[in-house]
Design a protein around this motif. Sequence first.
Motif, PDB file in Angstrom:
ATOM      1  N   TYR A 147      10.145   0.914   3.942  1.00  0.00           N
ATOM      2  CA  TYR A 147      10.613  -0.433   3.628  1.00  0.00           C
ATOM      3  C   TYR A 147      10.474  -0.799   2.148  1.00  0.00           C
ATOM      4  CZ  TYR A 147      11.824  -5.284   4.653  1.00  0.00           C
ATOM      5  OH  TYR A 147      12.462  -6.489   4.685  1.00  0.00           O
ATOM      6  N   PRO A 148       9.334  -0.536   1.499  1.00  0.00           N
ATOM      7  CA  PRO A 148       9.213  -0.967   0.098  1.00  0.00           C
ATOM      8  C   PRO A 148      10.164  -0.249  -0.842  1.00  0.00           C
ATOM      9  CG  PRO A 148       7.375   0.443   0.706  1.00  0.00           C
ATOM     10  CD  PRO A 148       8.104   0.121   1.971  1.00  0.00           C
TER      11      PRO A 148
ATOM     12  N   MET B 277      10.344  -4.829  -5.833  1.00  0.00           N
ATOM     13  CA  MET B 277       9.027  -4.195  -5.850  1.00  0.00           C
ATOM     14  C   MET B 277       9.043  -2.925  -6.687  1.00  0.00           C
ATOM     15  SD  MET B 277       6.638  -2.636  -2.778  1.00  0.00           S
ATOM     16  CE  MET B 277       6.152  -4.190  -2.053  1.00  0.00           C
ATOM     17  N   MET B 278      10.050  -2.087  -6.493  1.00  0.00           N
ATOM     18  CA  MET B 278      10.101  -0.810  -7.207  1.00  0.00           C
ATOM     19  C   MET B 278      10.236  -1.024  -8.713  1.00  0.00           C
ATOM     20  SD  MET B 278       9.675   1.741  -5.098  1.00  0.00           S
ATOM     21  CE  MET B 278       8.415   0.685  -4.345  1.00  0.00           C
TER      22      MET B 278
ATOM     23  N   THR C 187      15.953  -1.067   8.948  1.00  0.00           N
ATOM     24  CA  THR C 187      16.445   0.106   9.678  1.00  0.00           C
ATOM     25  C   THR C 187      17.246   1.014   8.755  1.00  0.00           C
ATOM     26  OG1 THR C 187      16.545  -1.216  11.708  1.00  0.00           O
ATOM     27  CG2 THR C 187      17.763   0.862  11.697  1.00  0.00           C
ATOM     28  N   ALA C 188      18.096   0.426   7.925  1.00  0.00           N
ATOM     29  CA  ALA C 188      18.890   1.225   6.988  1.00  0.00           C
ATOM     30  C   ALA C 188      18.008   2.009   6.025  1.00  0.00           C
ATOM     31  CB  ALA C 188      19.838   0.316   6.202  1.00  0.00           C
ATOM     32  N   SER C 189      16.856   1.437   5.658  1.00  0.00           N
ATOM     33  CA  SER C 189      15.973   2.107   4.703  1.00  0.00           C
ATOM     34  C   SER C 189      15.212   3.285   5.302  1.00  0.00           C
ATOM     35  CB  SER C 189      14.952   1.101   4.149  1.00  0.00           C
ATOM     36  OG  SER C 189      13.935   0.810   5.109  1.00  0.00           O
TER      37      SER C 189
ATOM     38  N   LEU D 211       0.835  -1.207   0.000  1.00  0.00           N
ATOM     39  CA  LEU D 211       0.000   0.000   0.000  1.00  0.00           C
ATOM     40  C   LEU D 211       0.868   1.256   0.000  1.00  0.00           C
ATOM     41  CD1 LEU D 211      -2.755  -1.078   2.565  1.00  0.00           C
ATOM     42  CD2 LEU D 211      -2.772  -1.278   0.069  1.00  0.00           C
ATOM     43  N   THR D 212       1.854   1.296   0.898  1.00  0.00           N
ATOM     44  CA  THR D 212       2.730   2.476   0.941  1.00  0.00           C
ATOM     45  C   THR D 212       3.599   2.539  -0.315  1.00  0.00           C
ATOM     46  OG1 THR D 212       4.350   1.209   2.230  1.00  0.00           O
ATOM     47  CG2 THR D 212       2.773   2.546   3.449  1.00  0.00           C
ATOM     48  N   GLY D 213       4.096   1.376  -0.766  1.00  0.00           N
ATOM     49  CA  GLY D 213       4.910   1.367  -1.979  1.00  0.00           C
ATOM     50  C   GLY D 213       4.112   1.781  -3.200  1.00  0.00           C
TER      51      GLY D 213
END
Length: 455
Positions: A235-236, A242-243, A374-376, A86-88
């Motif tokens: 995250y996405p 996904m992208m 976490t890095a994202s 959804l967010t992606g």
Amino acid sequence: MHPILLMAGFGLVVLASVLVAPRRASVEGFFGGMQETGRAPGLWVLVLSQVTTWIFARSLMNVAILGYFYGIWGVLAYAAYYGSFLTGGLIVDRLREGGAGSVQDWLQARFGAVGVTAYNVVIALRLLSEVFANLLVVGLIFGAVLPDTGLAHPAAIVTVAVLGLAYSAWGGLSASLRTDVVQMVIFLVVFLAALLALVTAPGFEIGAVLTAEGTSGAWNGQVLLLVAFLQVFSYPVHDPVMMDRGFIADRATTRAAFLHAFWISTLCIIGFGFFGIQAGLAGAEYEGQLLGTWAAMFPAWVFAALMLSLLVSALSTLDSALASAARLVVEELRLAPRSLGAGRVAMLAFMGLGAALTLWGNQSLFDAVAVSGTASMFLAPVLVVGLIMGREVALWAYLVAFGVAMLGAVAYFARDGLFAAILPEAHKYEQLLLICIAVLVTGFAAVLTGARQRA
């Protein structure tokens, strides 16, 4: 008997994948996913590809383990990451509305080469972790079904790596999309058969499963649910698989694909988590990555079906990760000319490194999710303020957010070593929650300070 059935079933999956892969490879198909007719993939090709690449072997193992230890809360915590569809989908649509052809396009226009390089470092690590983690699960599976064969673990890793690389390197993204559909259909048939056997078994009670607190109590599952909510926006965006699929079809098809992928993958991941919850409710002793526990709990055919579904998901994610790795190296980093040969060399490099890391002996699964997630998180304030709110973000603010997120990822990874004296004495998931809060607060503070209205 099930090792023979498992290997035969997996062999048929590999054969089917090779047969449906395109016979002729083109540069546009390899990097852009175009069909042989030159058309973009349709809605359900995109949906099934998105789902099967996100229901990967590592995720299935993770959600089952979390369900065993933390009950329904552990399962919900991992399922919350699937809100990334959804967010992606929202982020992809906003990027495309502004004319961007990728996340890198948008970052390049606002932060130049430095900003894009920082992002590409994170997604390169993400892709490498995908290869590593899925090969790791393959090794664990064959180590569990052939416990008396010392070479089963490394031999399975090398074999699947070679087979996955073979057909992936032939057709690139176009091969990945086509094989994803076949692999997803096989996965659903096998998984639903195993799930039906679970829910109709005499000792299964849906009420007990939906209220289970796991063998270690619900608290840490609830903590992880909060972590997932904090990470689910960014995250996405650090997942190139996904992208990449967000920019190959028209916007209407893409929006629908992300929505359908959300509910299908969420139901599948929760269903697989039930196997872990039931193992805890049955009082089964936890044995290495839960595979030994399942072998003792379920009939041979159910156990074989579970293992086959894990292997199918691993193979699907491997070919998608390799396709994205080729695109990253050739189209984004521009380290080689845009050719089939260059893309195949990039695939070989990522598969080789991932296999080497797996054979090296690291056995951590969820930590890879926690560290990369976490890095994202540096992307959350940048996208909220820069993309959603439409404000200009200063390069220094972007770099502060990036630096803090990377520091947070390192802190969690080295929580028992270099950062042990800094982090509070608590469970590792409580430490992760505190790190995520610190990363977001610092990142938003920097980005909002360095933001101004677009001229």
